[in-house]
Enzyme design. Structure first.
Site, short mmCIF file in Angstrom:
data_model
loop_
_atom_site.label_atom_id
_atom_site.label_comp_id
_atom_site.label_asym_id
_atom_site.label_seq_id
_atom_site.Cartn_x
_atom_site.Cartn_y
_atom_site.Cartn_z
N VAL A 22 -95.69 19.70 8.75
CA VAL A 22 -96.60 20.39 7.83
C VAL A 22 -95.81 21.27 6.86
O VAL A 22 -94.86 21.93 7.24
CB VAL A 22 -97.61 21.24 8.63
CG1 VAL A 22 -98.45 22.10 7.70
CG2 VAL A 22 -98.52 20.33 9.45
N GLU A 23 -96.25 21.29 5.62
CA GLU A 23 -95.64 22.09 4.56
C GLU A 23 -94.20 21.66 4.30
O GLU A 23 -93.33 22.44 3.97
CB GLU A 23 -95.68 23.59 4.93
CG GLU A 23 -95.51 24.52 3.74
CD GLU A 23 -95.14 25.92 4.17
OE1 GLU A 23 -93.95 26.30 4.08
OE2 GLU A 23 -96.05 26.63 4.59
#
Length: 745
Positions: free
Chosen positions: A426-427
């Site tokens: 994520v990210e």
């Protein structure tokens, strides 16, 4: 030609997106670490995080009820979250942890937000992610900080009570984590909205990996704005912008799902082609066109510093609790496996790193609770705490072995093992976070003069040379001071400062100062010798980022030991503290030595070694005695161990409950087990081929009485249940009744 003019040809200027990222965040403890003078006074002055009465009541009430409702094994075998779970989340305001009370939200602290998400994650990753996303980077937070009054009054109450489900779409197939490369475009134009011709944007987008997109009722969207016809009277390319678009708005496509490794949270795509939106849909209104990236970076702290680290901590505590209990209960060759040094080595590593995870979680959320947005610290937390979770989980899989690889309700590790890479991705993958973000942002944010120097180098002002020369003199003075301090501490290490009142802490505090002083020197020489090329020397900058990170971790460990624990708790926590702090300091030192070994200039490398007196490792290492001590402590039923696994809430009948019941039964029976084993060694009676028969023989030989026999048989039944694994019929239907009946007989 002036020095400034020469440097202008060599050093790249700061891009718009880089400048916005730098301007958005705050500098906190990492600034003092980078500059070689870790601020332990500031560390000790931070208010200790605690849960308010409302926050504790929410954990004891709705969170506990949710955990009792969730059957994670069934969720993973289904296609969706159960409707009753989703409705419960809405009705009990799980999506409004950060929304102010004035808008109907719960307005909990970052520490409480982290604790709630991590507690849910210990039960179900899918449910935790569903709760996490609306409470981190998304429409709610952006509206709170940047929305117009009308937008806040309309949307925040609807988000707070679950009437609206939000998602936020940033990632594009072509751009990935490169926000500056977003291909999604909004063109300023006139269009029809609610029967009138109004000024707005014609937006085309294609986004993926968007959590909650399949069930979202309102879409947060990031895109670039262009004004080719000059309708706004300014330049053509206006920059990244954030808008809020209802799902029902014409042209919005939401629905297709991804399948993130079978973890059943909602994740999918959103698309739109030439979708007209009025200016009122822009978060904050028309004035915020082009401010989207600065808005996003300023709000990244919740995702980086709260939600994703919470997933790492939860998997660590699950791994620690289940592994310690399993090691105590599972026996081989007449001994619990926790007595074998190979298991002890893994278990001690799990225990020490779980302590470190909790210490970092607490400190990071305390910083966020001060109202700070420390972009470097939250990047450190995101990278290292998700990676530590993966590392700890791997060790737990090794200890639990066959039990850990057989899927079923009793397996307490499988869901986390599959889900952990998702949190890491994520990210942007952790590769990006480590190699580019931690030191890349840290060097610009934490150096007292560098950002101003780069700006003056590329300035076209008449006084640019004079301004640059003044900054250069300060920079040289700063670098000389760093070198002298590092040389002094390298030559006379006993002169290092330590203000702790605890004797066992002082050597570690001194070590943090010594390593930080070297970091400051190496960072200065990297900038001097490599200049703009340091940005491309990712492995070198990553190692310097590692030093910052591990020193931050060591400071977190020290703070937790000093300020979160009473004197009696410290006695139980001491081996955890020593393991975690030594590990952090040794990792920081290794990163420094690896940096020196690989620095491209031989002459500079030799000089850096000389000026910092660095030729070999000096930090106190983790030795076998500490490993044995911590492994033994980890298998005891202490109050500190309970505190360090507080996120795990066993529910009657689930895997954690079954493990815990067997473990507690064994702790209660330890004196009796010792009595039986002593009698066997003395040949008072002949043991049976099964432990239950051995207990019958011990009763017959009057080694134990009837009540003791019953207590030991009860333990044996719980032990057998804890070490068995789930089984299924040919069509993969879970078999429970037969297995339970077999044990009962």
């Amino acid at each position: 030609m002036s020095i400034r003019t020469k440097l202008k040809k060599v050093l790249p200027s700061i891009s718009t997106t880089e400048q916005e990222a730098l301007d958005a965040g705050d500098v906190w403890l990492e600034g003092s670490i980078y500059q070689g003078v870790p601020d332990f006074a500031a560390l000790r002055d931070i208010p200790v995080a605690t849960l308010s009465a409302d926050e504790q009541a929410f954990l004891d009430g709705p969170v506990q009820t949710l955990i009792e409702m969730v059957d994670d094994f069934e969720i993973q075998r289904s296609k969706h979250l159960p409707e009753n779970i989703l409705n419960f989340l809405k009705e009990n305001k799980f999506f409004s942890l950060i929304i102010p009370k004035s808008f109907g939200g719960l307005e909990f602290s970052p520490y409480a937000n982290s604790t709630i998400v991590a507690t849910i994650a210990a039960k179900s990753s899918a449910v935790a992610v569903t709760v996490m996303v609306p409470n981190s980077l998304g429409p709610g937070e952006l509206l709170m900080h940047y929305g117009t009054s009308a937008q806040q009054d309309y949307w925040l109450p609807r988000l707070a009570n679950g009437q609206e489900i939000p998602c936020f779409a940033l990632t594009s197939p072509e751009a990935g984590s490169d926000a500056g490369g977003i291909p999604d475009i909004g063109t300023v134009t006139m269009g029809e909205y609610q029967g009138e011709q109004v000024l707005g944007l014609s937006v085309t987008w294609d986004k993926r990996y968007i959590t909650l997109a399949p069930i979202a009722s309102v879409l947060g969207l990031a895109f670039k704005v262009e004004d080719p016809n000059g309708l706004l009277g300014g330049k053509e390319n206006l920059g990244i912008t954030c808008a809020l678009i209802p799902r029902a708005h014409p042209g919005v496509e939401l629905g297709n799902r991804h399948d993130p490794m079978g973890i059943r949270f909602y994740n999918g795509t959103t698309r739109g082609e030439n979708v007209f939106i009025p200016m009122d849909f822009i978060i904050g209104g028309q004035k915020n066109i082009g401010r989207g990236w600065a808005m996003l970076v300023a709000c990244l702290g919740a995702g980086r510093g709260i939600s994703l680290p919470a997933l790492g901590v939860s998997v660590s505590q699950c791994s620690f609790k289940s592994s310690a209990e399993y090691a105590a209960v599972r026996e081989q060759f007449g001994l619990s496996i926790g007595k074998f040094e190979g298991i002890q080595e893994k278990l001690a590593d799990i225990a020490g790193k779980t302590y470190l995870q909790e210490a970092m979680r607490v400190l990071t959320t305390e910083g966020l609770g001060l109202g700070l947005k420390p972009s470097v610290v939250t990047a450190i937390a995101k990278y290292h705490m998700t990676e530590l979770g993966r590392d700890i989980l791997d060790s737990a899989m090794d200890i639990q072995a066959g039990k850990a690889i057989q899927n079923g309700p009793q397996n307490t590790l499988a869901s986390g093992y599959v889900a952990q890479p998702i949190a890491i991705t994520v990210e942007g993958a952790n590769i990006l976070t480590r190699n580019l973000m931690i030191f890349g942002q840290g060097v610009m944010r934490c150096h007292p003069y560098l950002q101003n120097m780069v700006e003056s180098i590329h300035s076209n002002e008449k006084q640019a040379d004079r301004v640059f020369n003044g900054i250069l003199r300060k920079t040289i003075s700063y670098s000389v001071g760093n070198s002298l301090r590092a040389f002094k501490l390298g030559l006379l290490p006993f002169t290092s400062a330590a203000s702790s009142t605890l004797s066992e802490v002082k050597p570690y505090e001194q070590s943090v100062h010594k390593l930080a002083s070297k970091l400051a020197v190496y960072a200065d020489f990297s900038l001097l010798v490599l200049g703009g090329k340091l940005k491309q020397a990712e492995m070198l900058s990553a190692r310097l980022g590692d030093v910052m990170s591990y020193l931050y971790a060591a400071m977190a460990s020290i703070r937790y030991y000093e300020q979160k624990l009473s004197a009696s708790e410290r006695a139980e926590a001491a081996p955890y503290f020593h393991y975690a702090t030594r590990w952090s300091l040794c990792q920081a030192e290794k990163a420094l030595l690896d940096f020196l070994d690989n620095f491209p200039s031989s002459a500079t490398r030799k000089f850096m070694r000389l000026i910092t007196v660095t030729y070999s490792p000096k930090m106190t290492k983790i030795n076998d005695d500490l490993v044995r001590e911590l492994a033994e402590q980890a298998q005891l039923n202490t109050e500190f161990k309970k505190h360090l696994t507080h996120l795990v809430k066993p529910v009657a009948g689930d895997g954690n409950y079954i493990n815990e019941q067997a473990y507690l039964a064994k702790m209660e029976c330890l004196p009796l087990l010792a009595k039986v084993k002593k009698a066997i060694r003395a040949r008072t009676f002949k043991p049976g081929v099964r432990f239950s028969l051995t207990l019958d023989a011990a009763l017959e030989a009057k080694v134990i009485n009837d009540s003791e026999h019953q207590l030991l048989q009860d333990y044996n039944l719980k032990r057998e249940r804890a070490i068995r694994v789930d089984e299924f019929d040919f069509d993969m239907n879970l078999i429970t009744e037969k297995a339970d009946l077999k044990i009962a007989n």
